[in-house]
Design a protein around this motif. Structure first.
Motif, short mmCIF file in Angstrom:
data_model
loop_
_atom_site.label_atom_id
_atom_site.label_comp_id
_atom_site.label_asym_id
_atom_site.label_seq_id
_atom_site.Cartn_x
_atom_site.Cartn_y
_atom_site.Cartn_z
N LEU A 121 0.86 -1.18 0.00
CA LEU A 121 0.00 0.00 0.00
C LEU A 121 0.89 1.23 0.00
O LEU A 121 1.94 1.25 0.67
N GLY A 122 0.49 2.26 -0.75
CA GLY A 122 1.29 3.47 -0.81
C GLY A 122 0.43 4.70 -1.00
O GLY A 122 -0.72 4.62 -1.45
N VAL A 123 0.98 5.85 -0.66
CA VAL A 123 0.31 7.13 -0.85
C VAL A 123 1.37 8.13 -1.30
O VAL A 123 2.54 8.01 -0.95
N GLY A 124 0.96 9.10 -2.14
CA GLY A 124 1.97 10.02 -2.61
C GLY A 124 1.42 11.22 -3.36
O GLY A 124 0.20 11.43 -3.45
N TYR A 125 2.35 11.99 -3.89
CA TYR A 125 2.07 13.25 -4.56
C TYR A 125 2.33 13.10 -6.06
O TYR A 125 3.31 12.46 -6.47
N PHE A 126 1.44 13.67 -6.88
CA PHE A 126 1.68 13.69 -8.32
C PHE A 126 1.39 15.08 -8.85
O PHE A 126 0.59 15.85 -8.29
N THR A 127 2.05 15.44 -9.96
CA THR A 127 1.82 16.73 -10.58
C THR A 127 2.14 16.66 -12.06
O THR A 127 2.94 15.82 -12.49
N ARG A 128 1.52 17.53 -12.83
CA ARG A 128 1.78 17.65 -14.26
C ARG A 128 2.78 18.78 -14.48
O ARG A 128 2.58 19.90 -14.01
N LEU A 129 3.88 18.50 -15.18
CA LEU A 129 4.91 19.50 -15.42
C LEU A 129 4.66 20.23 -16.74
O LEU A 129 3.86 19.79 -17.57
N HIS A 141 4.75 18.59 -20.38
CA HIS A 141 3.79 17.51 -20.64
C HIS A 141 4.17 16.20 -19.96
O HIS A 141 3.63 15.15 -20.30
N ARG A 142 5.08 16.27 -18.99
CA ARG A 142 5.46 15.07 -18.26
C ARG A 142 4.74 15.02 -16.91
O ARG A 142 4.19 16.01 -16.44
N VAL A 143 4.77 13.82 -16.31
CA VAL A 143 4.15 13.60 -15.00
C VAL A 143 5.23 13.20 -14.01
O VAL A 143 6.08 12.35 -14.32
N LEU A 144 5.21 13.82 -12.84
CA LEU A 144 6.13 13.47 -11.75
C LEU A 144 5.30 12.92 -10.59
O LEU A 144 4.33 13.55 -10.16
N GLU A 145 5.68 11.74 -10.11
CA GLU A 145 4.99 11.11 -8.98
C GLU A 145 6.02 10.69 -7.94
O GLU A 145 7.08 10.16 -8.27
N VAL A 146 5.68 10.90 -6.66
CA VAL A 146 6.52 10.46 -5.54
C VAL A 146 5.63 9.73 -4.56
O VAL A 146 4.67 10.31 -4.03
#
Length: 244
Positions: A89-97, A100-105
């Motif tokens: 199980l995990g939880v995290g942050y994502f954003t659109r740069l 046009h790329r996606v960054l997820e942690v």
């Protein structure tokens, strides 16, 4: 050779280069590529060692995502039988740069059970190893939502590529060797991967994952000896398209 065929060739060769002597079989790093609230992603992956994973992720808000996976491996070969069940199980942050790329942690934990029975035709069972597994991990995904199109076999195939890096701290619990208590090993694994996605129909993509698995500690039973290679299907629904 173009990048896509070369990457696919390397992916197919990786299982031949990996051993199977570790009690830990890493599930494929999940790369949901979430972009906005309400988007969800699901995946089904396996490899030539029969290590199979079912994955899912959901965007709770425009920048908060949750994900979970269950993986399992059950084989009964002449020299070795293996039973491995694991969940994360995990939880995290994502954003659109802006490019046009996606960054997820993401960060999370995992629990499971593993068992291996070794045997020979002459002696029968020679060794039994069984233990629980605990895991804490952090993972960074960086990829593009844009797709390049290749015309092959009379049709267009949209293709995208991405990368991910996962670091995991894994420990054995209640480790037993031939039924007797043994030292509970631990290790830190680094799993850099690349993946290729090919659109098959609508939101359904074929995905090929290739990568490496490095153990930062020298261990006998908990080491980086199993492949990160996986192939399967991924579905993303409710998200932004490539150019947004």
């Amino acid at each position: 050779m173009p990048f896509a065929p070369r990457a696919l060739l390397v992916s197919l060769l990786l299982p031949l280069l990996a051993g199977c002597a570790s009690l830990y079989f890493p599930p494929p790093p999940q790369v949901p590529l979430l972009t906005q609230k309400g988007e969800w992603s699901a995946g089904l992956h396996t490899n030539l060692s029969q290590n199979t994973a079912v994955q899912g992720a959901y965007a709770v808000s425009d920048h908060l995502g949750v994900m979970g996976s269950a993986s399992f491996l059950h084989t009964n070969k002449t020299k070795k039988a293996e039973d491995h069940d694991f969940g994360e199980l995990g939880v995290g942050y994502f954003t659109r740069l802006s490019d046009h790329r996606v960054l997820e942690v993401y960060g999370g934990f995992g629990l499971g059970q593993t068992k291996r029975v070794e045997r020979t035709p002459a002696e029968g069972v020679t060794r039994t190893l069984e233990a629980g597994l605990n895991k804490y991990f952090v993972q960074v995904n960086y990829t593009s939502k844009d797709k390049k199109t290749y015309h092959v076999l009379g049709r267009d195939w949209p293709v995208s590529y991405g990368t991910a890096l996962r670091a995991s701290y894994v420990t054995l619990t209640d480790f037993r060797l031939n039924g007797q208590p043994a030292f509970n090993e631990d290790n830190i694994f680094l799993e850099p991967i690349t993946y290729t996605r090919i659109t098959l129909l609508g939101p359904i993509d074929a995905q090929f994952i290739s990568g490496s698995n490095f153990g930062l500690k020298h261990r006998k039973f908990l080491k980086a000896a199993n492949s990160v290679f996986q192939f399967g299907l991924v579905v993303n629904v409710g998200g932004q398209s490539g150019g947004k």
